[in-house]
Design a protein around this motif. Sequence first.
Motif, short mmCIF file in Angstrom:
data_model
loop_
_atom_site.label_atom_id
_atom_site.label_comp_id
_atom_site.label_asym_id
_atom_site.label_seq_id
_atom_site.Cartn_x
_atom_site.Cartn_y
_atom_site.Cartn_z
N LEU A 290 0.82 -1.20 0.00
CA LEU A 290 0.00 0.00 0.00
C LEU A 290 0.86 1.26 0.00
O LEU A 290 0.49 2.28 -0.59
CB LEU A 290 -0.95 -0.01 1.20
N VAL A 291 2.03 1.21 0.63
CA VAL A 291 2.97 2.35 0.59
C VAL A 291 3.51 2.50 -0.83
O VAL A 291 3.51 3.60 -1.38
CB VAL A 291 4.12 2.16 1.61
N GLU A 292 3.96 1.39 -1.43
CA GLU A 292 4.51 1.42 -2.78
C GLU A 292 3.49 1.94 -3.79
O GLU A 292 3.85 2.61 -4.76
CB GLU A 292 4.94 0.01 -3.22
N ARG A 293 2.23 1.64 -3.56
CA ARG A 293 1.18 2.04 -4.50
C ARG A 293 0.59 3.41 -4.17
O ARG A 293 -0.34 3.87 -4.81
CB ARG A 293 0.06 1.00 -4.52
N GLY A 294 1.10 4.07 -3.10
CA GLY A 294 0.70 5.45 -2.81
C GLY A 294 -0.50 5.62 -1.91
O GLY A 294 -0.98 6.73 -1.71
N TRP A 295 -1.01 4.54 -1.32
CA TRP A 295 -2.19 4.64 -0.45
C TRP A 295 -1.80 5.03 0.98
O TRP A 295 -2.55 5.72 1.66
CB TRP A 295 -2.95 3.32 -0.42
N LEU A 296 -0.65 4.53 1.44
CA LEU A 296 -0.18 4.80 2.81
C LEU A 296 1.22 5.39 2.75
O LEU A 296 1.88 5.34 1.72
CB LEU A 296 -0.13 3.50 3.64
N THR A 297 1.65 5.93 3.89
CA THR A 297 3.04 6.39 4.04
C THR A 297 3.66 5.64 5.21
O THR A 297 2.96 5.18 6.10
CB THR A 297 3.12 7.90 4.30
N GLU A 298 4.98 5.57 5.18
CA GLU A 298 5.73 4.96 6.28
C GLU A 298 6.89 5.91 6.60
O GLU A 298 8.01 5.74 6.14
CB GLU A 298 6.24 3.58 5.89
N ASP A 299 6.59 6.96 7.38
CA ASP A 299 7.61 7.94 7.71
C ASP A 299 8.66 7.39 8.66
O ASP A 299 9.82 7.78 8.61
CB ASP A 299 6.97 9.20 8.31
N GLN A 300 8.24 6.50 9.55
CA GLN A 300 9.15 5.81 10.46
C GLN A 300 8.99 4.32 10.21
O GLN A 300 7.88 3.86 9.96
CB GLN A 300 8.83 6.13 11.92
N PRO A 301 10.08 3.55 10.29
CA PRO A 301 9.98 2.11 10.02
C PRO A 301 8.92 1.43 10.87
O PRO A 301 8.89 1.57 12.08
CB PRO A 301 11.38 1.58 10.37
N GLY A 302 8.01 0.74 10.18
CA GLY A 302 6.96 -0.02 10.87
C GLY A 302 5.76 0.78 11.31
O GLY A 302 4.83 0.23 11.88
N LEU A 303 5.74 2.09 11.04
CA LEU A 303 4.59 2.93 11.41
C LEU A 303 3.94 3.47 10.14
O LEU A 303 4.58 4.16 9.35
CB LEU A 303 5.04 4.10 12.31
N PHE A 304 2.67 3.15 9.97
CA PHE A 304 1.98 3.46 8.73
C PHE A 304 0.85 4.45 8.96
O PHE A 304 0.14 4.38 9.95
CB PHE A 304 1.42 2.16 8.12
N ALA A 305 0.73 5.39 8.02
CA ALA A 305 -0.31 6.41 8.10
C ALA A 305 -0.94 6.57 6.71
O ALA A 305 -0.38 6.15 5.70
CB ALA A 305 0.29 7.74 8.56
N LEU A 306 -2.09 7.20 6.69
CA LEU A 306 -2.82 7.43 5.44
C LEU A 306 -2.09 8.49 4.61
O LEU A 306 -1.66 9.51 5.13
CB LEU A 306 -4.25 7.89 5.76
N ALA A 307 -1.95 8.25 3.32
CA ALA A 307 -1.26 9.19 2.43
C ALA A 307 -2.21 10.26 1.88
O ALA A 307 -1.81 11.39 1.68
CB ALA A 307 -0.59 8.45 1.28
N HIS A 308 -3.48 9.90 1.66
CA HIS A 308 -4.42 10.81 1.02
C HIS A 308 -5.76 10.75 1.73
O HIS A 308 -6.53 9.82 1.53
CB HIS A 308 -4.61 10.44 -0.46
#
Length: 181
Positions: free
Chosen positions: A151-169
Amino acid sequence: MTVEEVVSMVSLIEELEAREAAARVRVEELESQIAELMARLEAERETWSRLRVTRETVAEVVAEMSVPDTAGEPGPEEPAEPAPVRVVGAVMVPHWREGLLVDALPDVYRDIVEVVADASTPMQAKQIVPRIGLPAVTAKIEGTPGKLKRLVERGWLTEDQPGLFALAHRATVESGEGAER
């Protein structure tokens, strides 16, 4: 105490010692079997993990090879929106683009994005798993980071810190809220 009572007491102690020794042997046998099963389990987990990663990678490559290049403007004979590509046995996670709603994702990926969207802070896989209805067991938790990374690679989520995921849009989910599943 009579001689008979003493002999009876000695026989009881000998019987208890014999039972204890037999129980110790059974425990040692079971511990040995557990150690062997744990080694086999670890080997199978490793095989499973490699196969899962291989399958996911192949599905991504097939999906990317199947999508026509839409970098240029659509020609007179080309549709403005490419038709969805269906690959049997592959879970298709489209690249995020403006106007694409969370409903375009396969169920488990949509659930992940919605859970992350509802969170006030970035989340770890172990926090997401129970919220998407899966049991919080090692196998499910270990399988989730691959989906999160996709989901990060496809632009749906972000991973600003390793292992922590947030919404990109944010608009992706807000626009999709209330849609039927």
